[in-house]
Write a protein that holds these residues in place. Sequence first.
Motif, PDB file in Angstrom:
ATOM      1  N   TYR A  94     128.372 200.586 -18.664  1.00  0.00           N
ATOM      2  CA  TYR A  94     126.994 202.223 -19.604  1.00  0.00           C
ATOM      3  C   TYR A  94     126.403 201.056 -20.199  1.00  0.00           C
ATOM      4  O   TYR A  94     124.848 200.963 -20.098  1.00  0.00           O
ATOM      5  CB  TYR A  94     127.403 203.311 -20.273  1.00  0.00           C
ATOM      6  CG  TYR A  94     127.935 204.172 -19.121  1.00  0.00           C
ATOM      7  CD1 TYR A  94     126.447 204.833 -18.878  1.00  0.00           C
ATOM      8  CD2 TYR A  94     129.191 204.626 -19.532  1.00  0.00           C
ATOM      9  CE1 TYR A  94     127.082 205.620 -18.450  1.00  0.00           C
ATOM     10  CE2 TYR A  94     129.724 205.654 -18.284  1.00  0.00           C
ATOM     11  CZ  TYR A  94     128.099 206.336 -17.479  1.00  0.00           C
ATOM     12  OH  TYR A  94     128.379 207.182 -16.712  1.00  0.00           O
ATOM     13  N   ARG A  95     126.693 199.699 -20.518  1.00  0.00           N
ATOM     14  CA  ARG A  95     125.899 198.614 -21.496  1.00  0.00           C
ATOM     15  C   ARG A  95     124.942 198.532 -20.973  1.00  0.00           C
ATOM     16  O   ARG A  95     124.051 197.527 -20.267  1.00  0.00           O
ATOM     17  CB  ARG A  95     126.806 197.518 -22.136  1.00  0.00           C
ATOM     18  CG  ARG A  95     127.312 198.415 -23.513  1.00  0.00           C
ATOM     19  CD  ARG A  95     127.340 196.875 -24.614  1.00  0.00           C
ATOM     20  NE  ARG A  95     126.413 196.547 -24.203  1.00  0.00           N
ATOM     21  CZ  ARG A  95     126.338 194.789 -24.745  1.00  0.00           C
ATOM     22  NH1 ARG A  95     127.708 194.020 -25.645  1.00  0.00           N
ATOM     23  NH2 ARG A  95     125.591 193.958 -24.849  1.00  0.00           N
ATOM     24  N   LEU A  96     126.242 197.609 -19.146  1.00  0.00           N
ATOM     25  CA  LEU A  96     125.160 197.499 -17.874  1.00  0.00           C
ATOM     26  C   LEU A  96     124.061 198.446 -17.098  1.00  0.00           C
ATOM     27  O   LEU A  96     123.062 197.664 -17.055  1.00  0.00           O
ATOM     28  CB  LEU A  96     126.286 196.783 -16.864  1.00  0.00           C
ATOM     29  CG  LEU A  96     126.072 196.673 -15.167  1.00  0.00           C
ATOM     30  CD1 LEU A  96     125.268 194.859 -15.691  1.00  0.00           C
ATOM     31  CD2 LEU A  96     126.708 196.941 -14.482  1.00  0.00           C
ATOM     32  N   LEU A  97     124.525 199.469 -16.692  1.00  0.00           N
ATOM     33  CA  LEU A  97     123.642 200.639 -17.238  1.00  0.00           C
ATOM     34  C   LEU A  97     122.770 200.215 -17.593  1.00  0.00           C
ATOM     35  O   LEU A  97     120.869 200.259 -17.528  1.00  0.00           O
ATOM     36  CB  LEU A  97     124.291 201.616 -16.672  1.00  0.00           C
ATOM     37  CG  LEU A  97     124.861 201.840 -15.183  1.00  0.00           C
ATOM     38  CD1 LEU A  97     125.397 203.092 -15.281  1.00  0.00           C
ATOM     39  CD2 LEU A  97     124.672 201.264 -13.961  1.00  0.00           C
ATOM     40  N   ASP A  98     122.508 200.486 -18.853  1.00  0.00           N
ATOM     41  CA  ASP A  98     122.082 200.546 -20.188  1.00  0.00           C
ATOM     42  C   ASP A  98     120.832 199.623 -19.808  1.00  0.00           C
ATOM     43  O   ASP A  98     120.011 198.968 -20.163  1.00  0.00           O
ATOM     44  CB  ASP A  98     122.172 200.511 -21.388  1.00  0.00           C
ATOM     45  CG  ASP A  98     122.824 202.148 -21.476  1.00  0.00           C
ATOM     46  OD1 ASP A  98     122.120 202.809 -20.419  1.00  0.00           O
ATOM     47  OD2 ASP A  98     123.481 202.487 -22.449  1.00  0.00           O
ATOM     48  N   ALA A  99     121.427 197.946 -19.391  1.00  0.00           N
ATOM     49  CA  ALA A  99     120.328 196.878 -18.757  1.00  0.00           C
ATOM     50  C   ALA A  99     119.164 196.681 -18.374  1.00  0.00           C
ATOM     51  O   ALA A  99     118.735 196.083 -18.082  1.00  0.00           O
ATOM     52  CB  ALA A  99     121.383 195.555 -19.451  1.00  0.00           C
ATOM     53  N   LEU A 100     119.612 197.881 -17.764  1.00  0.00           N
ATOM     54  CA  LEU A 100     118.675 197.647 -16.406  1.00  0.00           C
ATOM     55  C   LEU A 100     117.559 198.383 -16.605  1.00  0.00           C
ATOM     56  O   LEU A 100     116.703 198.747 -18.070  1.00  0.00           O
ATOM     57  CB  LEU A 100     118.829 198.933 -15.175  1.00  0.00           C
ATOM     58  CG  LEU A 100     120.364 198.333 -14.486  1.00  0.00           C
ATOM     59  CD1 LEU A 100     120.749 199.790 -14.149  1.00  0.00           C
ATOM     60  CD2 LEU A 100     119.917 196.671 -13.825  1.00  0.00           C
ATOM     61  N   ASP A 101     116.054 197.758 -16.188  1.00  0.00           N
ATOM     62  CA  ASP A 101     114.387 197.602 -16.851  1.00  0.00           C
ATOM     63  C   ASP A 101     113.785 198.268 -15.341  1.00  0.00           C
ATOM     64  O   ASP A 101     114.128 198.210 -14.308  1.00  0.00           O
ATOM     65  CB  ASP A 101     113.597 196.683 -17.150  1.00  0.00           C
ATOM     66  CG  ASP A 101     112.148 197.203 -17.409  1.00  0.00           C
ATOM     67  OD1 ASP A 101     111.936 197.956 -17.098  1.00  0.00           O
ATOM     68  OD2 ASP A 101     111.738 196.201 -17.386  1.00  0.00           O
ATOM     69  N   ALA A 102     113.997 199.634 -14.978  1.00  0.00           N
ATOM     70  CA  ALA A 102     113.067 200.246 -13.884  1.00  0.00           C
ATOM     71  C   ALA A 102     111.489 200.060 -13.931  1.00  0.00           C
ATOM     72  O   ALA A 102     111.232 200.523 -12.732  1.00  0.00           O
ATOM     73  CB  ALA A 102     113.247 202.192 -13.754  1.00  0.00           C
ATOM     74  N   SER A 103     110.977 199.738 -15.087  1.00  0.00           N
ATOM     75  CA  SER A 103     109.322 199.874 -14.482  1.00  0.00           C
ATOM     76  C   SER A 103     108.979 198.142 -14.534  1.00  0.00           C
ATOM     77  O   SER A 103     109.586 197.530 -13.244  1.00  0.00           O
ATOM     78  CB  SER A 103     108.639 198.964 -16.553  1.00  0.00           C
ATOM     79  OG  SER A 103     109.483 198.020 -16.616  1.00  0.00           O
TER      80      SER A 103
ATOM     81  N   HIS B  91     116.101 193.623 -12.112  1.00  0.00           N
ATOM     82  CA  HIS B  91     116.351 194.933 -12.991  1.00  0.00           C
ATOM     83  C   HIS B  91     116.677 194.480 -14.257  1.00  0.00           C
ATOM     84  O   HIS B  91     116.702 195.804 -15.044  1.00  0.00           O
ATOM     85  CB  HIS B  91     116.290 196.088 -11.972  1.00  0.00           C
ATOM     86  CG  HIS B  91     115.312 196.420 -11.368  1.00  0.00           C
ATOM     87  ND1 HIS B  91     113.835 197.529 -11.726  1.00  0.00           N
ATOM     88  CD2 HIS B  91     115.091 196.442 -10.484  1.00  0.00           C
ATOM     89  CE1 HIS B  91     113.574 197.683 -10.800  1.00  0.00           C
ATOM     90  NE2 HIS B  91     113.856 196.885  -9.605  1.00  0.00           N
ATOM     91  N   LEU B  92     117.420 193.628 -14.057  1.00  0.00           N
ATOM     92  CA  LEU B  92     118.858 193.725 -14.975  1.00  0.00           C
ATOM     93  C   LEU B  92     117.543 192.449 -16.600  1.00  0.00           C
ATOM     94  O   LEU B  92     116.795 191.982 -16.489  1.00  0.00           O
ATOM     95  CB  LEU B  92     119.680 192.288 -14.887  1.00  0.00           C
ATOM     96  CG  LEU B  92     120.672 192.247 -16.185  1.00  0.00           C
ATOM     97  CD1 LEU B  92     121.391 193.547 -16.088  1.00  0.00           C
ATOM     98  CD2 LEU B  92     121.621 191.102 -15.671  1.00  0.00           C
ATOM     99  N   ARG B  93     117.828 193.279 -17.707  1.00  0.00           N
ATOM    100  CA  ARG B  93     117.270 192.308 -18.632  1.00  0.00           C
ATOM    101  C   ARG B  93     117.975 192.048 -19.463  1.00  0.00           C
ATOM    102  O   ARG B  93     119.298 192.728 -20.327  1.00  0.00           O
ATOM    103  CB  ARG B  93     116.275 193.391 -20.037  1.00  0.00           C
ATOM    104  CG  ARG B  93     115.314 194.085 -19.474  1.00  0.00           C
ATOM    105  CD  ARG B  93     114.899 195.799 -20.239  1.00  0.00           C
ATOM    106  NE  ARG B  93     116.147 196.102 -19.894  1.00  0.00           N
ATOM    107  CZ  ARG B  93     114.962 197.290 -20.418  1.00  0.00           C
ATOM    108  NH1 ARG B  93     114.697 198.017 -21.549  1.00  0.00           N
ATOM    109  NH2 ARG B  93     116.393 198.566 -20.467  1.00  0.00           N
ATOM    110  N   PRO B  94     118.820 190.330 -19.292  1.00  0.00           N
ATOM    111  CA  PRO B  94     120.441 189.901 -19.747  1.00  0.00           C
ATOM    112  C   PRO B  94     120.295 189.866 -21.318  1.00  0.00           C
ATOM    113  O   PRO B  94     121.552 190.232 -21.537  1.00  0.00           O
ATOM    114  CB  PRO B  94     119.730 188.312 -19.036  1.00  0.00           C
ATOM    115  CG  PRO B  94     118.402 188.457 -18.137  1.00  0.00           C
ATOM    116  CD  PRO B  94     118.131 189.458 -18.915  1.00  0.00           C
ATOM    117  N   ALA B  95     119.585 190.073 -22.546  1.00  0.00           N
ATOM    118  CA  ALA B  95     119.206 189.965 -23.431  1.00  0.00           C
ATOM    119  C   ALA B  95     120.084 191.113 -23.853  1.00  0.00           C
ATOM    120  O   ALA B  95     120.940 190.706 -24.988  1.00  0.00           O
ATOM    121  CB  ALA B  95     118.501 189.325 -23.968  1.00  0.00           C
TER     122      ALA B  95
END
Length: 213
Positions: A204-213, A125-129
């Motif tokens: 929170y940067r780590l958590l905000d990088a997650l994509d739940a879609s 689910h991570l968006r590394p960018a």
Amino acid sequence: MTTARTYGDPCAAARALDLIGERWALLIVRELLFGPKRYSDLQSGLPGASPTVLSQRLRDLEQGEVIQRRKLGPPTRAYVYELTDWGRQLQPILVRLGRWGRRTPARETTMTLGTDSLMLALQSHLRPAKLDGLNATFLVDLGEDLFTLDVVDGDLTIRRGEPARPDAALRTDAATFKALVINGHPAGELDDRLETTGDHNALYRLLDALDAS
């Protein structure tokens, strides 16, 4: 080496499936992605696999040099299974498979996601960018299971165990972590079930990088 059932096909993809295409084989790999496990730990992580089948798959994977079995030193003196260097190369394949599998219809089940599955979900689910420029070490404490997350310029690595000096820590239960990572619930909605310490901006940067879609 091939398992008892083989495609007998010289294609490299078919030869790979001879090694890891049997039922439970890739899930054993999943259970070992973040560190070694004892046989009993694998049984707990794969409750649907009978002891006979689990033992056979472990033998197949060991003979295929995907995993290896070794004895820990004192004081435990227990045997553990772990991925070989070659076996660890399956990790990005499982991450991509997880991303692909998110589009498949969910089936009703009474089984809960194990902590290793949750860590794999975190990677898929991570968006590394969105982590560019971030360098931090995190502790994720899910009760009996502790994981170290290292982020270096968007590249996330996960291993079982506690880091010596984490920049931040997140402590919660597996159900809350699933809600956070897979279901996309904002951390603010789960504050009463989360304990966070350390560098909150990095966490929170780590958590905000997650994509739940």
